[in-house]
Design a protein around this motif. Sequence first.
Motif, PDB file in Angstrom:
ATOM      1  N   GLY A   1      15.922   8.145 -12.991  1.00 23.64           N
ATOM      2  CA  GLY A   1      14.377   7.943 -12.401  1.00 23.64           C
ATOM      3  C   GLY A   1      14.628   7.147 -10.791  1.00 23.64           C
ATOM      4  N   ALA A   2      12.862   6.256 -10.759  1.00 18.72           N
ATOM      5  CA  ALA A   2      13.312   5.187  -9.671  1.00 18.72           C
ATOM      6  C   ALA A   2      12.031   4.590 -10.293  1.00 18.72           C
ATOM      7  N   ASP A   3      11.635   3.232  -9.089  1.00 19.45           N
ATOM      8  CA  ASP A   3      10.581   2.389  -9.340  1.00 19.45           C
ATOM      9  C   ASP A   3      10.671   1.913  -8.292  1.00 19.45           C
ATOM     10  N   MET A   4       9.301   1.170  -7.676  1.00 20.97           N
ATOM     11  CA  MET A   4       9.063   0.374  -6.543  1.00 20.97           C
ATOM     12  C   MET A   4       8.210  -0.943  -7.085  1.00 20.97           C
ATOM     13  N   SER A   5       8.060  -2.113  -6.645  1.00 20.98           N
ATOM     14  CA  SER A   5       8.457  -2.986  -6.242  1.00 20.98           C
ATOM     15  C   SER A   5       6.596  -3.418  -5.670  1.00 20.98           C
ATOM     16  N   ASP A   6       6.286  -4.599  -6.031  1.00 20.34           N
ATOM     17  CA  ASP A   6       4.354  -4.790  -5.188  1.00 20.34           C
ATOM     18  C   ASP A   6       4.945  -4.668  -4.239  1.00 20.34           C
ATOM     19  N   ASN A   7       6.127  -5.422  -4.018  1.00 20.43           N
ATOM     20  CA  ASN A   7       6.786  -5.599  -1.769  1.00 20.43           C
ATOM     21  C   ASN A   7       7.653  -4.765  -1.031  1.00 20.43           C
ATOM     22  N   CYS A   8       7.534  -3.169  -1.998  1.00 18.66           N
ATOM     23  CA  CYS A   8       8.062  -2.346  -0.659  1.00 18.66           C
ATOM     24  C   CYS A   8       9.597  -2.093  -1.506  1.00 18.66           C
ATOM     25  N   TYR A   9       9.882  -2.766  -2.539  1.00 17.35           N
ATOM     26  CA  TYR A   9      11.923  -2.174  -2.446  1.00 17.35           C
ATOM     27  C   TYR A   9      10.990  -1.372  -3.662  1.00 17.35           C
ATOM     28  N   THR A  10      12.515  -0.585  -2.978  1.00 10.41           N
ATOM     29  CA  THR A  10      12.471   0.706  -4.360  1.00 10.41           C
ATOM     30  C   THR A  10      13.911   1.170  -5.125  1.00 10.41           C
ATOM     31  N   LEU A  11      13.946   1.340  -6.100  1.00 10.08           N
ATOM     32  CA  LEU A  11      15.157   1.523  -7.181  1.00 10.08           C
ATOM     33  C   LEU A  11      15.229   2.414  -7.178  1.00 10.08           C
ATOM     34  N   LEU A  12      16.529   2.834  -7.000  1.00 11.95           N
ATOM     35  CA  LEU A  12      17.103   3.884  -7.312  1.00 11.95           C
ATOM     36  C   LEU A  12      17.805   4.116  -8.758  1.00 11.95           C
ATOM     37  N   GLY A  13      17.917   5.208  -9.599  1.00 11.57           N
ATOM     38  CA  GLY A  13      19.292   5.661 -10.118  1.00 11.57           C
ATOM     39  C   GLY A  13      20.339   6.572 -10.711  1.00 11.57           C
TER      40      GLY A  13
ATOM     41  N   GLY B   1       0.395  -1.561  -0.061  1.00  8.84           N
ATOM     42  CA  GLY B   1      -0.160  -0.328   0.318  1.00  8.84           C
ATOM     43  C   GLY B   1       0.498   1.719   0.346  1.00  8.84           C
ATOM     44  N   ARG B   2       2.519   1.071  -0.174  1.00 14.59           N
ATOM     45  CA  ARG B   2       2.479   2.363  -0.151  1.00 14.59           C
ATOM     46  C   ARG B   2       2.940   3.268  -1.992  1.00 14.59           C
ATOM     47  N   VAL B   3       2.875   4.198  -2.054  1.00 11.38           N
ATOM     48  CA  VAL B   3       3.177   4.922  -2.885  1.00 11.38           C
ATOM     49  C   VAL B   3       4.422   5.862  -3.728  1.00 11.38           C
ATOM     50  N   LEU B   4       5.337   5.653  -4.886  1.00 11.04           N
ATOM     51  CA  LEU B   4       6.505   6.422  -4.615  1.00 11.04           C
ATOM     52  C   LEU B   4       5.994   6.905  -6.037  1.00 11.04           C
ATOM     53  N   VAL B   5       6.453   8.331  -5.595  1.00  6.89           N
ATOM     54  CA  VAL B   5       5.841   9.844  -6.189  1.00  6.89           C
ATOM     55  C   VAL B   5       7.541  10.027  -6.794  1.00  6.89           C
ATOM     56  N   GLU B   6       7.376  10.545  -7.890  1.00  5.08           N
ATOM     57  CA  GLU B   6       8.782  11.466  -8.627  1.00  5.08           C
ATOM     58  C   GLU B   6       7.870  12.429  -9.428  1.00  5.08           C
ATOM     59  N   ASP B   7       8.380  14.077  -8.972  1.00  7.64           N
ATOM     60  CA  ASP B   7       8.008  14.883  -9.212  1.00  7.64           C
ATOM     61  C   ASP B   7       8.616  15.916 -10.248  1.00  7.64           C
ATOM     62  N   GLY B   8      10.175  15.689 -10.402  1.00  2.00           N
ATOM     63  CA  GLY B   8      11.391  15.823 -11.900  1.00  2.00           C
ATOM     64  C   GLY B   8      11.817  16.711 -10.404  1.00  2.00           C
ATOM     65  N   GLU B   9      11.647  17.195  -9.005  1.00  2.00           N
ATOM     66  CA  GLU B   9      13.130  17.369  -8.480  1.00  2.00           C
ATOM     67  C   GLU B   9      13.453  16.387  -7.118  1.00  2.00           C
ATOM     68  N   ARG B  10      11.907  15.816  -6.464  1.00  2.00           N
ATOM     69  CA  ARG B  10      12.296  15.446  -5.118  1.00  2.00           C
ATOM     70  C   ARG B  10      11.414  13.767  -5.563  1.00  2.00           C
ATOM     71  N   ILE B  11      11.895  12.710  -5.192  1.00  2.00           N
ATOM     72  CA  ILE B  11      11.512  11.450  -5.095  1.00  2.00           C
ATOM     73  C   ILE B  11      10.528  11.041  -3.405  1.00  2.00           C
ATOM     74  N   TYR B  12       9.802  11.288  -3.582  1.00  2.00           N
ATOM     75  CA  TYR B  12       8.665  10.372  -2.201  1.00  2.00           C
ATOM     76  C   TYR B  12       8.470   9.402  -2.119  1.00  2.00           C
ATOM     77  N   VAL B  13       8.377   8.548  -0.966  1.00  2.00           N
ATOM     78  CA  VAL B  13       7.892   7.068  -0.348  1.00  2.00           C
ATOM     79  C   VAL B  13       6.794   7.751   0.378  1.00  2.00           C
ATOM     80  N   LEU B  14       5.655   7.773   0.277  1.00  2.00           N
ATOM     81  CA  LEU B  14       4.030   7.558   1.154  1.00  2.00           C
ATOM     82  C   LEU B  14       3.495   6.434   1.612  1.00  2.00           C
ATOM     83  N   ASP B  15       3.580   6.378   3.157  1.00  2.00           N
ATOM     84  CA  ASP B  15       2.953   4.946   3.393  1.00  2.00           C
ATOM     85  C   ASP B  15       1.663   5.142   3.805  1.00  2.00           C
ATOM     86  N   GLU B  16       0.685   3.728   4.394  1.00  2.00           N
ATOM     87  CA  GLU B  16      -0.675   4.005   3.958  1.00  2.00           C
ATOM     88  C   GLU B  16      -1.540   4.818   4.259  1.00  2.00           C
TER      89      GLU B  16
END
Length: 284
Positions: free
Chosen positions: A220-232, A191-206
């Motif tokens: 950029g960045a990406d997130m798996s369904d089990n909440c592992y986050t990948l950053l480049g 239930g977490r959400v990853l947001v990238e707005d071009g300036e910062r990357i945010y991870v929100l909880d439930e």
Amino acid sequence: VLLWWSLSADGRYAAVVLKKQETGISFHERYIPKVVLSPRLRLQLVKGGSIMWSRDLSEFSTPSIPSIPNVAISPGNRYIAIAQLDKKVDGGFVEEFVRIKLYSIDREDLWSLHSSLGSASSLPSEYERIVEMTVSALVDVPKVRDLEVLDNGRVLLCTEDKVASVEDGRIVWVKHFPLKWIRCRIARYCGRVLVEDGERIYVLDEGGEVIWNIESSKSGADMSDNCYTLLGSGNRVTLLSPSGEVVQRETLNGEATYVGISPNGRYFLALTRNGVLHIFKSKA
């Protein structure tokens, strides 16, 4: 016409949204008949190549500004959610509305919602006296960029500048981001959400609170369904655990332009500017 579709996590079900143009006759001045085309939307659940059930979506057929509904199936195949955005222009301001319906996998209509998400954007004052239809044409077509329904029935959605959480037919929280983001990714198992707005990357909880945020990069960045986050970042990619700890870091032979992680978090990739695709197996 197929508008949108979603495949269940185990591949057993597919939810599809179809549009059919229906023809009708209307009479105007001097009783002159005129052919009118009206769209009709339907939601279908498919299993094993057969249609399990079909529901009419008449309330999704006539938004103020054309918008394609998004549909999602919960990970455990318990729920199906469909969502659509609409925007209304009033006095130079644009207000964004969301329409959501939640069904059980066996066709039961659980709840529906039609509610405002607040202002979408504002228009310059010189447009304020333009007729509403003309102003509406200046507004971006509203989009649900990402939609997920969790196994507890909670619906999460991302628009162009907002993230919203809906439970039992009511909006629990809405988070607004001042810039239109590059990517929004909902992790449907946690239930977490990853947001990238071009300036910062945010991870929100439930609860919609920011767990952590870092400066964004072109990779950029990406997130798996089990909440592992990948950053480049530059020529490196970093895999973070759900708690934000570094799990793995890999060096590339060029600057990363795109990164992505598989839904289960077992593999991740990076595409570099020199055209090389790197695929790694996660150590998580």
